[in-house]
Design a protein around this motif. Structure first.
Motif, PDB file in Angstrom:
ATOM      1  N   LEU A   1      34.027  11.913  46.152  1.00 58.15           N
ATOM      2  CA  LEU A   1      33.240  11.409  45.015  1.00 58.15           C
ATOM      3  C   LEU A   1      32.576  12.556  44.266  1.00 58.15           C
ATOM      4  N   LEU A   2      32.272  13.598  45.009  1.00 58.23           N
ATOM      5  CA  LEU A   2      31.587  14.771  44.446  1.00 58.23           C
ATOM      6  C   LEU A   2      32.413  16.001  44.807  1.00 58.23           C
ATOM      7  N   ASP A   3      32.683  16.821  43.787  1.00 58.53           N
ATOM      8  CA  ASP A   3      33.450  18.053  44.003  1.00 58.53           C
ATOM      9  C   ASP A   3      32.546  19.212  43.594  1.00 58.53           C
ATOM     10  N   VAL A   4      31.897  19.848  44.566  1.00 60.83           N
ATOM     11  CA  VAL A   4      31.077  21.019  44.227  1.00 60.83           C
ATOM     12  C   VAL A   4      31.784  22.278  44.695  1.00 60.83           C
ATOM     13  N   GLU A   5      31.764  23.261  43.816  1.00 61.45           N
ATOM     14  CA  GLU A   5      32.419  24.527  44.114  1.00 61.45           C
ATOM     15  C   GLU A   5      31.422  25.629  43.794  1.00 61.45           C
ATOM     16  N   THR A   6      31.121  26.484  44.770  1.00 64.90           N
ATOM     17  CA  THR A   6      30.280  27.631  44.467  1.00 64.90           C
ATOM     18  C   THR A   6      31.203  28.796  44.104  1.00 64.90           C
ATOM     19  N   VAL A   7      30.825  29.490  43.040  1.00 62.63           N
ATOM     20  CA  VAL A   7      31.618  30.625  42.562  1.00 62.63           C
ATOM     21  C   VAL A   7      30.740  31.866  42.672  1.00 62.63           C
ATOM     22  N   ASP A   8      31.167  32.787  43.511  1.00 62.32           N
ATOM     23  CA  ASP A   8      30.440  34.038  43.712  1.00 62.32           C
ATOM     24  C   ASP A   8      30.612  34.910  42.463  1.00 62.32           C
ATOM     25  N   ILE A   9      29.487  35.289  41.872  1.00 62.58           N
ATOM     26  CA  ILE A   9      29.540  36.089  40.641  1.00 62.58           C
ATOM     27  C   ILE A   9      29.976  37.529  40.925  1.00 62.58           C
ATOM     28  N   ARG A  10      29.608  38.046  42.102  1.00 62.09           N
ATOM     29  CA  ARG A  10      29.776  39.485  42.378  1.00 62.09           C
ATOM     30  C   ARG A  10      31.208  39.992  42.226  1.00 62.09           C
ATOM     31  N   PRO A  11      32.235  39.298  42.765  1.00 66.33           N
ATOM     32  CA  PRO A  11      33.601  39.828  42.635  1.00 66.33           C
ATOM     33  C   PRO A  11      34.051  39.989  41.184  1.00 66.33           C
ATOM     34  N   PHE A  12      33.363  39.346  40.247  1.00 58.42           N
ATOM     35  CA  PHE A  12      33.757  39.450  38.836  1.00 58.42           C
ATOM     36  C   PHE A  12      33.204  40.711  38.175  1.00 58.42           C
TER      37      PHE A  12
ATOM     38  N   HIS B   1      36.325  32.126  34.119  1.00 58.23           N
ATOM     39  CA  HIS B   1      37.172  31.713  35.243  1.00 58.23           C
ATOM     40  C   HIS B   1      37.064  30.207  35.490  1.00 58.23           C
ATOM     41  N   VAL B   2      35.828  29.670  35.565  1.00 56.81           N
ATOM     42  CA  VAL B   2      35.712  28.225  35.834  1.00 56.81           C
ATOM     43  C   VAL B   2      36.200  27.403  34.640  1.00 56.81           C
ATOM     44  N   ARG B   3      35.973  27.896  33.432  1.00 56.79           N
ATOM     45  CA  ARG B   3      36.486  27.203  32.235  1.00 56.79           C
ATOM     46  C   ARG B   3      38.010  27.138  32.279  1.00 56.79           C
ATOM     47  N   SER B   4      38.653  28.253  32.682  1.00 57.13           N
ATOM     48  CA  SER B   4      40.125  28.305  32.714  1.00 57.13           C
ATOM     49  C   SER B   4      40.681  27.341  33.746  1.00 57.13           C
ATOM     50  N   ARG B   5      39.809  26.977  34.711  1.00 64.10           N
ATOM     51  CA  ARG B   5      40.267  26.014  35.717  1.00 64.10           C
ATOM     52  C   ARG B   5      39.874  24.584  35.347  1.00 64.10           C
ATOM     53  N   GLY B   6      39.515  24.397  34.085  1.00 65.78           N
ATOM     54  CA  GLY B   6      39.362  23.046  33.565  1.00 65.78           C
ATOM     55  C   GLY B   6      37.971  22.447  33.673  1.00 65.78           C
ATOM     56  N   VAL B   7      36.973  23.234  34.081  1.00 62.69           N
ATOM     57  CA  VAL B   7      35.603  22.705  34.126  1.00 62.69           C
ATOM     58  C   VAL B   7      35.000  22.866  32.727  1.00 62.69           C
ATOM     59  N   ALA B   8      34.935  21.754  32.000  1.00 63.46           N
ATOM     60  CA  ALA B   8      34.628  21.820  30.569  1.00 63.46           C
ATOM     61  C   ALA B   8      33.193  21.408  30.246  1.00 63.46           C
ATOM     62  N   GLY B   9      32.452  20.911  31.235  1.00 57.23           N
ATOM     63  CA  GLY B   9      31.114  20.365  30.996  1.00 57.23           C
ATOM     64  C   GLY B   9      30.092  21.412  30.624  1.00 57.23           C
ATOM     65  N   PRO B  10      28.887  20.966  30.251  1.00 55.00           N
ATOM     66  CA  PRO B  10      27.841  21.893  29.804  1.00 55.00           C
ATOM     67  C   PRO B  10      27.428  22.889  30.888  1.00 55.00           C
ATOM     68  N   CYS B  11      27.074  24.104  30.438  1.00 52.30           N
ATOM     69  CA  CYS B  11      26.563  25.141  31.336  1.00 52.30           C
ATOM     70  C   CYS B  11      25.032  25.043  31.340  1.00 52.30           C
TER      71      CYS B  11
ATOM     72  N   LEU C   1      29.848  19.797  35.350  1.00 55.93           N
ATOM     73  CA  LEU C   1      28.717  20.659  35.011  1.00 55.93           C
ATOM     74  C   LEU C   1      28.983  22.054  35.551  1.00 55.93           C
ATOM     75  N   VAL C   2      28.451  23.047  34.865  1.00 60.89           N
ATOM     76  CA  VAL C   2      28.406  24.403  35.408  1.00 60.89           C
ATOM     77  C   VAL C   2      26.931  24.745  35.577  1.00 60.89           C
ATOM     78  N   LEU C   3      26.518  25.111  36.765  1.00 58.07           N
ATOM     79  CA  LEU C   3      25.128  25.499  37.010  1.00 58.07           C
ATOM     80  C   LEU C   3      25.077  27.004  37.227  1.00 58.07           C
ATOM     81  N   LEU C   4      24.203  27.663  36.486  1.00 56.31           N
ATOM     82  CA  LEU C   4      24.059  29.116  36.594  1.00 56.31           C
ATOM     83  C   LEU C   4      22.730  29.423  37.284  1.00 56.31           C
ATOM     84  N   CYS C   5      22.819  30.174  38.387  1.00 54.21           N
ATOM     85  CA  CYS C   5      21.623  30.516  39.168  1.00 54.21           C
ATOM     86  C   CYS C   5      21.209  31.949  38.869  1.00 54.21           C
TER      87      CYS C   5
END
Ligand code: 4GS
Length: 257
Positions: free
Chosen positions: A30-41, A73-83, A107-111
């Motif tokens: 029901l919920l798909d959360v993915e954490t994306v590590d900023i450092r490797p970028f 990167h997350v946009r290219s994988r189809g996550v189109a919602g607000p940041c 959603l994209v959440l920026l920490c």
């Protein structure tokens, strides 16, 4: 719903997203959360993600490049919602905002960390800046967890039917009435008789009155937007009278409540 979280500390999210209701929601798909590590970028040799502030001053600023690339990167994988950028400068989070965000397909959440992110990240990539409240955290990760938790409650199937019904008492803009369970007497304090009466109309009326009284006493600011009947407004108006009749003595410290 899909939530992608851009963070320097993905490991912070593990227990929160694995345990309890959020863990179950993810297991059920029901919920798909993915954490994306900023450092490797980071395109720096040592994968730095922060730098000294132009103009001087204490602390470090998160650089735009790795955040921009992680977002692409997350946009290219189809996550189109607000940041959404979690920061004390943002609009204070309310249940109305939570409901609005829950209506997005993703959603994209920026920490942020340190002194925050380069302003150009906010100007170019952030759609909404949201604050948990007027206090300072060590990083935006806990704020992102709180937001994810609150949003997830709106996804159909995440809560049991009993849990979702409770929502209504807050959406009417009042605090919840007090809850009691067994035993009937604890440390000499009894459960209010009305709750044992079996008279459901009386119980509903009592709970509504308790909600009104608690909201008036603890969060009077909420009453402006609450959905109250004319009779309820009069009831609260009458409760207010004694305060006007007996102005506080400026020489005395304020009484508790
Ligand atoms: C909040 C807050 C926050 C601010 C992150 C200082 C590290 C920190 N985020 N609501 N830099 N309040 N962020 O305090 O969302």
């Amino acid at each position: 719903m899909k939530i992608a979280i851009l963070t320097l500390f993905p490991q912070m999210f593990e227990s929160v997203f694995t345990a309890s209701i959020l863990g179950r929601a993810r297991a059920q798909g029901l919920l798909d959360v993915e954490t994306v590590d900023i450092r490797p970028f980071s395109d720096k040799k040592h994968k730095n993600t922060d730098d000294y502030p132009f103009g001087g001053g204490a602390g470090m600023v998160m650089t735009a490049q790795p955040i921009g690339d992680a977002l692409r990167h997350v946009r290219s994988r189809g996550v189109a919602g607000p940041c959404v950028y979690l920061s004390p400068k943002g609009r204070p989070l309310t249940q109305d905002i939570v409901r609005e965000l829950a209506g997005e397909e993703s959603l994209v959440l920026l920490c942020g960390h340190y002194e925050g992110v380069d302003q150009r990240v906010i100007d170019l990539m952030v759609d909404r800046e949201i604050s948990l409240g007027d206090f300072v955290l060590t990083g935006g990760e806990l704020a992102a967890m709180v937001l994810t938790d609150a949003v997830a409650r709106y996804i159909p199937g995440v809560l049991g039917s009993g849990e979702s019904a409770q929502e209504e008492s807050f959406s009417e803009g009042l605090l919840e009435y007090p809850h009691y369970t067994r035993p009937r007497v604890y440390e000499g304090l009894e459960v209010p008789d009305v709750l044992l009466s079996g008279d459901h109309a009386k119980i509903s009326a009592w709970r509504r009155e308790q909600s009104l009284l608690m909201t008036a006493r603890l969060r009077p600011d909420l009453l402006h937007n609450a959905e109250l009947t004319e009779k309820e407004r009069r009831f609260l108006g009458e409760m207010e009278q004694p305060r006007h009749a007996e102005p506080a003595d400026p020489e005395q410290p304020p009484a508790c409540e």
